[in-house]
Structure formats: structure tokens, C-alpha cells
Design a protein around this motif. Sequence first.
Motif, mmCIF file in Angstrom:
data_model
loop_
_atom_site.group_PDB
_atom_site.id
_atom_site.type_symbol
_atom_site.label_atom_id
_atom_site.label_comp_id
_atom_site.label_asym_id
_atom_site.label_seq_id
_atom_site.Cartn_x
_atom_site.Cartn_y
_atom_site.Cartn_z
ATOM 1 N N ASN A 128 -8.265 18.533 -5.064
ATOM 2 C CA ASN A 128 -8.135 18.062 -6.443
ATOM 3 C C ASN A 128 -6.689 17.906 -6.909
ATOM 4 O OD1 ASN A 128 -9.685 17.012 -8.373
ATOM 5 N ND2 ASN A 128 -10.181 18.951 -9.408
ATOM 6 N N PHE A 129 -5.819 17.520 -5.996
ATOM 7 C CA PHE A 129 -4.427 17.254 -6.370
ATOM 8 C C PHE A 129 -4.286 15.791 -6.772
ATOM 9 C CE2 PHE A 129 -3.201 20.427 -2.850
ATOM 10 C CZ PHE A 129 -3.269 21.490 -3.732
ATOM 11 N N ALA A 130 -3.389 15.553 -7.731
ATOM 12 C CA ALA A 130 -3.043 14.159 -8.032
ATOM 13 C C ALA A 130 -2.232 13.594 -6.869
ATOM 14 C CB ALA A 130 -2.212 14.109 -9.304
ATOM 15 N N VAL A 131 -2.364 12.297 -6.639
ATOM 16 C CA VAL A 131 -1.509 11.619 -5.652
ATOM 17 C C VAL A 131 -0.612 10.643 -6.406
ATOM 18 C CG1 VAL A 131 -1.427 10.026 -3.691
ATOM 19 C CG2 VAL A 131 -3.187 11.805 -3.779
ATOM 20 N N ILE A 132 0.693 10.832 -6.262
ATOM 21 C CA ILE A 132 1.650 9.859 -6.808
ATOM 22 C C ILE A 132 2.116 9.047 -5.606
ATOM 23 C CG2 ILE A 132 3.844 9.554 -8.024
ATOM 24 C CD1 ILE A 132 3.288 12.534 -9.045
ATOM 25 N N GLU A 133 1.616 7.829 -5.539
ATOM 26 C CA GLU A 133 1.877 6.986 -4.358
ATOM 27 C C GLU A 133 3.196 6.255 -4.580
ATOM 28 O OE1 GLU A 133 -1.176 4.020 -3.933
ATOM 29 O OE2 GLU A 133 -0.334 3.217 -2.082
ATOM 30 N N ASP A 134 4.196 6.595 -3.784
ATOM 31 C CA ASP A 134 5.478 5.901 -3.894
ATOM 32 C C ASP A 134 5.394 4.641 -3.030
ATOM 33 O OD1 ASP A 134 8.012 4.894 -3.677
ATOM 34 O OD2 ASP A 134 9.003 6.838 -3.431
ATOM 35 N N SER A 135 5.022 3.543 -3.683
ATOM 36 C CA SER A 135 4.823 2.259 -2.993
ATOM 37 C C SER A 135 6.027 1.353 -3.144
ATOM 38 C CB SER A 135 3.583 1.561 -3.572
ATOM 39 O OG SER A 135 2.456 2.377 -3.435
ATOM 40 N N CYS A 136 7.180 1.948 -3.474
ATOM 41 C CA CYS A 136 8.369 1.132 -3.764
ATOM 42 C C CYS A 136 8.729 0.190 -2.619
ATOM 43 C CB CYS A 136 9.551 2.031 -4.095
ATOM 44 S SG CYS A 136 9.427 2.726 -5.751
ATOM 45 N N GLU A 137 8.343 0.540 -1.383
ATOM 46 C CA GLU A 137 8.723 -0.300 -0.241
ATOM 47 C C GLU A 137 7.549 -1.131 0.277
ATOM 48 O OE1 GLU A 137 10.714 2.208 2.616
ATOM 49 O OE2 GLU A 137 12.182 2.845 1.121
ATOM 50 N N GLY A 138 6.379 -1.004 -0.348
ATOM 51 C CA GLY A 138 5.184 -1.549 0.294
ATOM 52 C C GLY A 138 4.451 -2.636 -0.449
ATOM 53 N N LEU A 139 5.109 -3.364 -1.339
ATOM 54 C CA LEU A 139 4.382 -4.373 -2.118
ATOM 55 C C LEU A 139 3.805 -5.465 -1.212
ATOM 56 C CD1 LEU A 139 3.466 -5.550 -4.818
ATOM 57 C CD2 LEU A 139 5.660 -6.754 -4.951
ATOM 58 N N GLY A 140 2.482 -5.571 -1.227
ATOM 59 C CA GLY A 140 1.824 -6.613 -0.430
ATOM 60 C C GLY A 140 1.225 -6.099 0.869
ATOM 61 N N GLY A 192 -7.754 -3.369 4.587
ATOM 62 C CA GLY A 192 -8.107 -4.268 3.500
ATOM 63 C C GLY A 192 -7.850 -3.704 2.110
ATOM 64 N N LYS A 193 -7.394 -2.460 2.022
ATOM 65 C CA LYS A 193 -7.139 -1.850 0.702
ATOM 66 C C LYS A 193 -5.641 -1.923 0.414
ATOM 67 C CE LYS A 193 -8.023 2.654 -1.546
ATOM 68 N NZ LYS A 193 -8.190 2.203 -2.904
ATOM 69 N N MET A 194 -5.324 -2.488 -0.741
ATOM 70 C CA MET A 194 -3.917 -2.752 -1.066
ATOM 71 C C MET A 194 -3.122 -1.470 -1.281
ATOM 72 S SD MET A 194 -3.229 -6.003 -1.268
ATOM 73 C CE MET A 194 -1.933 -6.428 -2.426
ATOM 74 N N VAL A 195 -1.905 -1.468 -0.787
ATOM 75 C CA VAL A 195 -0.944 -0.434 -1.154
ATOM 76 C C VAL A 195 -0.783 -0.463 -2.676
ATOM 77 C CG1 VAL A 195 1.568 -0.061 -1.138
ATOM 78 C CG2 VAL A 195 0.315 -0.233 1.006
ATOM 79 N N GLY A 196 -0.778 0.689 -3.275
ATOM 80 C CA GLY A 196 -0.710 0.765 -4.744
ATOM 81 C C GLY A 196 -2.065 1.062 -5.363
ATOM 82 N N THR A 197 -3.123 1.070 -4.506
ATOM 83 C CA THR A 197 -4.450 1.424 -5.032
ATOM 84 C C THR A 197 -4.890 2.796 -4.535
ATOM 85 O OG1 THR A 197 -5.602 0.370 -3.171
ATOM 86 C CG2 THR A 197 -5.235 -0.987 -5.131
ATOM 87 N N PHE A 198 -4.039 3.470 -3.768
ATOM 88 C CA PHE A 198 -4.462 4.749 -3.182
ATOM 89 C C PHE A 198 -4.224 5.926 -4.132
ATOM 90 C CE2 PHE A 198 -4.039 2.011 0.488
ATOM 91 C CZ PHE A 198 -5.101 2.397 1.288
ATOM 92 N N GLY A 199 -3.111 5.916 -4.831
ATOM 93 C CA GLY A 199 -2.740 7.085 -5.626
ATOM 94 C C GLY A 199 -3.470 7.164 -6.963
ATOM 95 N N ILE A 257 4.424 0.926 -12.780
ATOM 96 C CA ILE A 257 3.483 2.031 -12.560
ATOM 97 C C ILE A 257 2.085 1.427 -12.599
ATOM 98 C CG2 ILE A 257 2.597 4.209 -13.485
ATOM 99 C CD1 ILE A 257 5.310 4.399 -15.052
ATOM 100 N N LEU A 258 1.231 1.841 -11.677
ATOM 101 C CA LEU A 258 -0.157 1.359 -11.669
ATOM 102 C C LEU A 258 -1.110 2.542 -11.669
ATOM 103 C CD1 LEU A 258 0.600 -1.388 -9.158
ATOM 104 C CD2 LEU A 258 -0.536 -1.820 -11.313
ATOM 105 N N THR A 259 -2.204 2.402 -12.385
ATOM 106 C CA THR A 259 -3.225 3.444 -12.398
ATOM 107 C C THR A 259 -4.525 2.859 -12.933
ATOM 108 O OG1 THR A 259 -3.772 5.670 -13.200
ATOM 109 C CG2 THR A 259 -2.514 4.285 -14.698
ATOM 110 N N ASP A 260 -5.634 3.530 -12.621
ATOM 111 C CA ASP A 260 -6.916 3.147 -13.233
ATOM 112 C C ASP A 260 -7.217 4.039 -14.425
ATOM 113 O OD1 ASP A 260 -7.350 1.145 -11.370
ATOM 114 O OD2 ASP A 260 -8.300 2.526 -9.953
#
Length: 411
Positions: free
Chosen positions: A184-196, A201-208, A229-232
Amino acid sequence: MWAVTENGFYLSATNGKMLQIYGGASLQVIERMMNRDSIRIYLSRPDITDREIEAVCAVLQGPNLSLGPKVGKFEETFTKYIGRKRAVAVNSGTSGLFLCMRALGIGPGDEVITTPFTFIASATPIMMAGAKPVFVDIDPVSLNIDHSQIESKVTDRTKAILPVEVFGNPAGIDRVCEMANKHNFAVIEDSCEGLGSSLNGKMVGTFGTMSVFGFYPNKQVTTGEGGMILTDDEALADICVSLRNQGRSKEGGWLGHERLGYNFRLSDINCALGIVQLSRIDEIKAHRRQVARWYQEMLADDERLIVPFEPDGCEMSWFVFVVRLADGFTLEQRNRVLEAMVSRGIEVGNYFPPVHLQPFIAEQFGYGQGDFPITASVSQRTIALPFYNKLSKDEIAIVCKNLKGILDELL
Ligand SMILES: Cc1ncc(COP(=O)(O)O)c(C=O)c1O
């Protein structure tokens, strides 16, 4: 003195010998180089077309340089591209990561688990929030945090995990999230290098729980400076909107402030640039993929080098092209290669020196040589080669020829 022969382009060295500089390069490139004082192949270059220039000029001619409609438009375009509910534009990736800490309530006494093999700004936002970065060594192939070692670093102070898709490679991010979910930890996904990039099939930036992109000019998409910053999670996004804008509330107007906030806003000028850049992402990715392929073709057979490849299940959006010297080569040898490349006018980088050994971090948290051996071994052998959309095959041939020549001479 210059000389062009069938075999390439030669420069007379001070010791009287002829150095082959541009073997294999086309005459066109050689002629271009001859008109300059010396070669210069940059590590990175932005790719700005007339469309970006027109979009920025249009904003400059209008009334809204900041807090105008381009911000919302950029955010909306981003949510659609990545596939998340909310996007909050900020003035850098670093600010974005820091706002994630604040929104998740991470502060003094808390620990956030992350990788020591990354750009420093993965770790500093944890420290800016007053929390402790707890490092876990990396997987030697993906160079991302080794998910199998995370569990051993969990304490009752652990609040979140901050994985990074290093060099744009998403391998293993799913396993990190599985592990975080279990606790039950939050994930802060540092996608600064991974756009695209995407994994299965799951986009970087949708994991955290929250994810952050950066738009510095060496990135796949640039806004000059900027981040997203992206989040649901609507509540987390709303807090970030307030935090980036002096802690203002939705209802409180210009002078109503409901929390300690910052000015981390991204201007409409930057957002206009970002909208056009993002609309070109497929073309940008294709250019970068081609550049990576040329490097792979020209370097893969050299046993002194470990050349990056696209891992199974990953679609890479290439951020940089980082080769490394084979196992057994030393930091001194790598540094000599870097120096020799630079002296020949070819910019290279040492991505990344271990974060835990940056003196202020080592001192504050007691890290030292001998910690995280895989990170230490990898980072002393890396060579980031010139990498950007418009790098030509001829220029790549020059880089590779020089690199191989230097390895012949020095190693
Ligand atoms: C992995 C990583 N994290 C964070 C950042 C910080 O982004 P910015 O430079 O936009 O603050 C970068 C940028 O280079 C990065 O590569």
C-alpha cells in the motif's frame, strides 16, 4: 592541414602524423566540416520547426502570457496522449516531483525508496520535502531499480517508492508497482526520461499513483523548461494545482491562499511550444529510433562496448544513447575515452555518477564507496553519445569511427 582522400578525411597532427578524422563520412559532410574551424557534434539539440515558432509568436502577440488557455490545452493534450485523468503543468520535472511529495503528505521522518542510478533530481525532491531517500541497487541489464531488493529496504517509515525509467527504459516498472501495491505504498513514477515509451502496451506515466515528465531541451519533447504531473486521483491533482499557484484555492481569487504554495506555474509561451512538440511525438520517436538503430548497427559488433537495446515487451522512446565499456574497464579508462572524444569535438556525457556519492548526500545519509556495487560498476563505465532527432547517419559514423579509434589507442 586538411587532406581528403578516398578513405576519408585527414588532419595533420602536431607530431607530423596524419590523423584520420572522418573515415567513412560522405564528401558532403567532410566539406561541411572543412568550412568550420573544427568538428563539433553536440550531445543534444532541440528540434524546433516553424510550427513551434509560429505557436509561440501567436501567444506573444496575445494578452495571455501566463495563466491563459494554452496551459489547459497542453494539459488536456497530455492526458489524452498518456491516458490519465488529470495533468498539471509545472515549471520543471523537479518541481513536479516535489509537488508529488507535498500532495502525498511526505515530509520529515518519512522515507522514500529510489534508485541511485539516475539524474540527481529524482532524489533531491525527496530531500526538499524533508524526507530521506533510501537507495536500492539497480538491475544490471535494465539499469532500473532492482525490484527484488526493494522489500529488504522497507521500514515502518517507508511512505512511497520512486522508480525511474532510466534513459527511457520502462523494464521492471510493473514489478515495482506490484510490490508497492502489496504494501500500500504510493508510487511516484519519475518518467522524466520516458515520454512515449510503453511496457506491454501500457504507457510510461500510467504506472505511478502520480507520474512526472520533464521538458528540458534534451528531452523527447521540450518546452524550454517545464514538467507535467499526471494522476487519476482528482484530489491529488487539485492539491498540485493549488501548490503550483501560491497555494491559491479554487474559490479564493488572486489573494486567497489556503496552503503554503509556490510559483511553479508553466507559462502559456512554454505550453504553446509543448502542444506543438507533443503533436509531433510520433515523428520525434521515429527519428530517435532511427538514430539508435544506426548506432546499434555501427557499434554492436565491438566487444569492448555494451550497446543498449530495446528490452522484450518494451517500446522505447529513446531519450539518450548510452553505451558502456565492457566489464573490467576502469573509471580512469572511461574518463580518458570521454576526454579524447571531447578533444576531437564530439560531446559525450557520463550519465550518471551515482546519486548516493554526491558529497552532500553521502555526508547527510552516510553513504559511501562500496554501497550499491552494481550502480558503482555501471556508472564508472558509461559513455553517453551524441543523440538527438536530426543527428545524421554520417555524423553517427564520425562518432563511431572516433570512438573505436580511441578505444584502439587507449585500451
Ligand atoms: C530522471 C530525471 N528526473 C528528474 C529530472 C528533472 O527534470 P527537470 O530538469 O525538468 O527539473 C530529470 C531531468 O533531466 C531526469 O532526467
